[in-house]
Design a protein around this motif. Structure first.
Motif, PDB file in Angstrom:
ATOM      1  N   THR A 149       0.827  -1.198   0.000  1.00 58.02           N
ATOM      2  CA  THR A 149       0.000   0.000   0.000  1.00 58.02           C
ATOM      3  C   THR A 149       0.867   1.257   0.000  1.00 58.02           C
ATOM      4  N   THR A 150       1.891   1.242   0.853  1.00 59.48           N
ATOM      5  CA  THR A 150       2.777   2.404   0.935  1.00 59.48           C
ATOM      6  C   THR A 150       3.408   2.691  -0.429  1.00 59.48           C
ATOM      7  N   MET A 151       3.801   1.610  -1.129  1.00 62.81           N
ATOM      8  CA  MET A 151       4.412   1.794  -2.438  1.00 62.81           C
ATOM      9  C   MET A 151       3.479   2.552  -3.374  1.00 62.81           C
ATOM     10  N   ILE A 152       2.190   2.173  -3.356  1.00 65.83           N
ATOM     11  CA  ILE A 152       1.226   2.844  -4.238  1.00 65.83           C
ATOM     12  C   ILE A 152       0.951   4.265  -3.752  1.00 65.83           C
ATOM     13  N   MET A 153       0.753   4.420  -2.438  1.00 64.38           N
ATOM     14  CA  MET A 153       0.324   5.725  -1.915  1.00 64.38           C
ATOM     15  C   MET A 153       1.409   6.784  -2.040  1.00 64.38           C
ATOM     16  N   PHE A 154       2.667   6.363  -2.032  1.00 69.27           N
ATOM     17  CA  PHE A 154       3.744   7.337  -2.207  1.00 69.27           C
ATOM     18  C   PHE A 154       3.651   7.940  -3.613  1.00 69.27           C
ATOM     19  N   VAL A 155       3.371   7.102  -4.576  1.00 65.98           N
ATOM     20  CA  VAL A 155       3.186   7.595  -5.942  1.00 65.98           C
ATOM     21  C   VAL A 155       1.936   8.474  -6.012  1.00 65.98           C
ATOM     22  N   VAL A 156       0.865   8.035  -5.330  1.00 67.33           N
ATOM     23  CA  VAL A 156      -0.360   8.835  -5.314  1.00 67.33           C
ATOM     24  C   VAL A 156      -0.068  10.233  -4.765  1.00 67.33           C
ATOM     25  N   GLY A 157       0.683  10.285  -3.659  1.00 67.58           N
ATOM     26  CA  GLY A 157       1.013  11.580  -3.049  1.00 67.58           C
ATOM     27  C   GLY A 157       1.793  12.468  -3.990  1.00 67.58           C
ATOM     28  N   GLY A 158       2.839  11.905  -4.591  1.00 66.32           N
ATOM     29  CA  GLY A 158       3.653  12.689  -5.518  1.00 66.32           C
ATOM     30  C   GLY A 158       2.852  13.133  -6.725  1.00 66.32           C
ATOM     31  N   ALA A 159       2.012  12.232  -7.242  1.00 66.97           N
ATOM     32  CA  ALA A 159       1.239  12.539  -8.448  1.00 66.97           C
ATOM     33  C   ALA A 159       0.197  13.611  -8.171  1.00 66.97           C
ATOM     34  N   ASN A 160      -0.304  13.642  -6.939  1.00 69.58           N
ATOM     35  CA  ASN A 160      -1.295  14.656  -6.590  1.00 69.58           C
ATOM     36  C   ASN A 160      -0.676  16.054  -6.695  1.00 69.58           C
ATOM     37  N   LEU A 161       0.547  16.158  -6.189  1.00 70.83           N
ATOM     38  CA  LEU A 161       1.262  17.429  -6.267  1.00 70.83           C
ATOM     39  C   LEU A 161       1.568  17.791  -7.724  1.00 70.83           C
ATOM     40  N   PHE A 162       2.074  16.806  -8.446  1.00 70.71           N
ATOM     41  CA  PHE A 162       2.419  16.964  -9.860  1.00 70.71           C
ATOM     42  C   PHE A 162       1.181  17.396 -10.658  1.00 70.71           C
ATOM     43  N   GLY A 163       0.073  16.684 -10.423  1.00 74.91           N
ATOM     44  CA  GLY A 163      -1.172  16.982 -11.129  1.00 74.91           C
ATOM     45  C   GLY A 163      -1.678  18.379 -10.804  1.00 74.91           C
ATOM     46  N   TRP A 164      -1.466  18.797  -9.573  1.00 73.01           N
ATOM     47  CA  TRP A 164      -1.908  20.114  -9.143  1.00 73.01           C
ATOM     48  C   TRP A 164      -1.169  21.197  -9.934  1.00 73.01           C
ATOM     49  N   ILE A 165       0.126  20.982 -10.118  1.00 75.91           N
ATOM     50  CA  ILE A 165       0.910  21.939 -10.900  1.00 75.91           C
ATOM     51  C   ILE A 165       0.470  21.934 -12.356  1.00 75.91           C
ATOM     52  N   LEU A 166       0.264  20.758 -12.907  1.00 75.62           N
ATOM     53  CA  LEU A 166      -0.176  20.669 -14.299  1.00 75.62           C
ATOM     54  C   LEU A 166      -1.517  21.371 -14.482  1.00 75.62           C
ATOM     55  N   THR A 167      -2.413  21.184 -13.534  1.00 75.76           N
ATOM     56  CA  THR A 167      -3.721  21.825 -13.637  1.00 75.76           C
ATOM     57  C   THR A 167      -3.583  23.340 -13.537  1.00 75.76           C
ATOM     58  N   ASN A 168      -2.713  23.777 -12.631  1.00 72.06           N
ATOM     59  CA  ASN A 168      -2.458  25.213 -12.504  1.00 72.06           C
ATOM     60  C   ASN A 168      -1.919  25.802 -13.803  1.00 72.06           C
ATOM     61  N   ALA A 169      -1.092  25.024 -14.485  1.00 73.15           N
ATOM     62  CA  ALA A 169      -0.530  25.480 -15.754  1.00 73.15           C
ATOM     63  C   ALA A 169      -1.476  25.159 -16.910  1.00 73.15           C
TER      64      ALA A 169
END
Lengths: 158, 426
Positions: free
Chosen positions: B275-295
């Motif tokens: 679970t941790t393996m998946i959620m770490f990616v989820v956490g990073g992707a959430n931040l990444f996606g937030w920037i992409l959406t902002n741009a």
């Protein structure tokens, strides 16, 4: 350092096993309570969520110790010799700097949220955010230790 | 400018071999700090918010449900039942693998777990019966792919949580595609077996089917409980997952009695780690996606595609090609986490059903698990059999072709996915 990390790993393992078990227990009880006792538990969902957050952040160093974090090794795995070593060192450095950022910002979050109470249980949100700096600290230490091992091996091999 | 920095930064860091979660987080942090002048506290904040989610808790629970069952000894019972059904036909054991794969997928939410379970149970026996070891390995890897297509599915939980699509609908949507994949792999196995004279074992007897079915009926009840419970309004998907895990625990310990209390910490730790393996990616992707959406990246990408084609099918085919490539590089759930926020808005603007889009992505990424050179299931069978991946690759080609044909079929006839949720979900 290695011995301390091994010891921490065993403790962290026990903690995340515990938080997972409680998470399952509370979520299950939530269903049981709703149907058998016809009363909804107000705090179980929130509690499970916070246990989940702690599980994930404390799980980070446990996974790192096993080298289990998902990564793309399609390119770096093909390198040999000095180039491979350089790449690993650089990769660890990126990781360590990022984890350091997470620790600093995590501490900042903990400080900012000390007055903020969770909606259902009314505990300070600092207790939940605390998982970030702690988990990231152990993950960073793990990466530093791995990096040191790598550098030492280089000296021994050369 | 921001866009290129974040993408290039991400790719450079990613290919250095840094964990995906860090690659996503670090490239985002660089952009935040250097270009957007946004305080870095956002990094910790976004990571936290994405993990602080009740729907993602279903991920470890479904893992536990499957693991309790397989430690409890359900695998051999499923194998026995599949054996009674198809073992006597030509290529019996290869068919047994495909059918067991489908059954196991119905209690497990992961392709790798499905492959590992049937691999350990079947490969030795196949070898004893004169099957080539590399063929055995290929069938097992292929048979495991349906793990994330047939409900429950970890990857579907992840997609549903990110895209705000009903997880219950996703599960129902995966049912027919999973069946289609399983059946077409059975056909492939049958024809290969005919050609190579792999013979069937035993004979079909009705009493034996009934007897073996009784043995595993408890396990096969699980998806019915999950889906019935979600659609009956009895519980939420996360609660369904918890009920499934407790059910699995109960069956493993008290009905099949092979799950010992001493195993529990190990099983739970394994689920926590995965679970941790998946959620770490989820956490990073959430931040990444937030920037992409902002741009406004999804928006710009949508305009770009609109200029290129307004035909949803062309778009879907392009997405399929992209996913097949990405699916070979990273784990299915990680791919969903990173790509959904980028691709889904484009799909929506072309009028594509988000439910269909999600299940199609899952089917595609399941195929990615056996796509050479680096499909995940290939690694799993290669580790079990000690056969190099290249050897398995040769044998897996016919299965890969069959599954790709299925994917085209599913993409073209969207009802294969949508009809079951429409009928039952309303």
């Amino acid at each position: 350092m290695q011995r301390i990390l091994d010891c921490m790993d065993r403790i962290l393992q026990k903690i995340i096993i515990g938080t997972m078990a409680f998470m399952l227990f509370f979520t299950f009880i939530q269903v049981v309570a709703r149907y058998l006792f016809e009363s909804s538990l107000v705090y179980s969902e929130e509690l499970s969520r916070y246990l989940f957050v702690w599980t994930v952040f404390l799980g980070l160093p446990v996974v790192a110790k096993r080298g289990g974090h998902m990564a793309v090794t399609a390119l770096s795995g093909r390198l040999k010799g000095a180039a491979a070593r350089m790449m690993s060192v650089a990769a660890y450095l990126v990781g360590i700097v990022f984890m350091a950022t997470m620790i600093v910002q995590g501490v900042e979050m903990v400080q900012r949220t000390s007055q903020q109470l969770s909606p259902a249980m009314e505990i300070s949100m600092s207790w939940v955010y605390l998982s970030i700096p702690i988990g990231c600290l152990f993950m960073m230490l793990q990466m530093v230790s791995d990096l040191c091992a790598l550098l030492r091996k280089k000296e021994g091999g050369a | 400018m921001i866009l290129w920095t974040v993408f290039l930064g991400f790719l450079v860091i990613l290919f250095m071999g840094v964990p995906i979660g860090i690659a996503l987080g670090a490239s985002s942090a660089i952009v935040l700090y250097a270009f957007m002048k946004i305080p870095l506290i956002v990094v910790a904040q976004r990571m936290f918010t994405s993990v602080d989610s009740f729907s993602f808790i279903a991920v470890p629970f479904f893992m536990l449900a499957g693991a309790f069952m397989s430690y409890g000894g359900v695998t051999k019972r499923l194998v026995n039942f599949a054996h009674a059904l198809v073992g006597a036909l030509a290529g019996g054991l290869a068919l047994v693998v495909c059918v067991t794969g489908m059954f196991f997928a119905a209690i497990s939410g992961s392709s790798a777990a499905t492959t590992a379970a049937i691999g350990t149970a079947m490969i030795d026996e196949m070898e004893r019966r004169g099957y080539h070891k590399s063929f055995a390995a290929a069938v097992v890897a292929a048979g495991g792919t349906v793990g994330i297509v047939i409900p429950p599915s970890i990857t579907m939980v992840v997609y549903g949580s990110i895209a705000s699509v009903s997880i219950g609908d996703m599960f129902l949507g995966g049912f027919l595609p999973g069946l289609l994949m399983g059946v077409s792999m059975c056909f492939v196995s049958y024809f290969i077996a005919k050609k190579r004279n792999y013979e069937g074992v035993g004979s079909i007897s009705f009493p034996n089917i009934v007897k073996t079915f009784r043995e595993c009926v408890w396990a096969l009840m699980m998806p019915i409980i999950i889906i019935g419970g979600i659609y009956g309004g009895i519980f939420t998907p996360t609660e369904a997952a918890a009920v499934a895990a407790v059910y699995g625990l109960f069956i493993g310990m008290f009905v099949y009695r092979e799950l010992r209390p001493a195993d529990l910490p190990k099983v739970i730790l394994e689920a926590a780690i995965n679970t941790t393996m998946i959620m770490f990616v989820v956490g990073g992707a959430n931040l990444f996606g937030w920037i992409l959406t902002n741009a406004q990246v999804p928006h710009k990408l949508g305009l770009y595609f609109a200029g290129l084609t307004t035909n949803p099918l062309v778009f879907l085919m392009l997405v399929n090609l992209l996913l097949l490539f990405i699916g070979t590089l990273i784990n299915a759930s990680a791919a969903v986490v990173i790509l959904t926020p980028i691709l889904l808005p484009v799909a929506l603007s072309l009028g594509i059903d988000p439910l269909f889009f999600g299940v199609m992505m899952v089917v595609n990424l399941a195929i990615g698990c056996i796509t050479p050179p680096v499909g995940l299931d290939l690694f799993v069978v290669s580790a079990i059999t000690k056969i190099p991946i290249e050897t398995v690759t040769r044998e897996i080609t016919p299965y890969l072709c069959a599954l790709l044909a299925d994917l085209v079929l599913i993409t073209y006839f969207q009802d294969i996915i949508l009809i079951v949720p429409r009928m039952l979900g309303g």
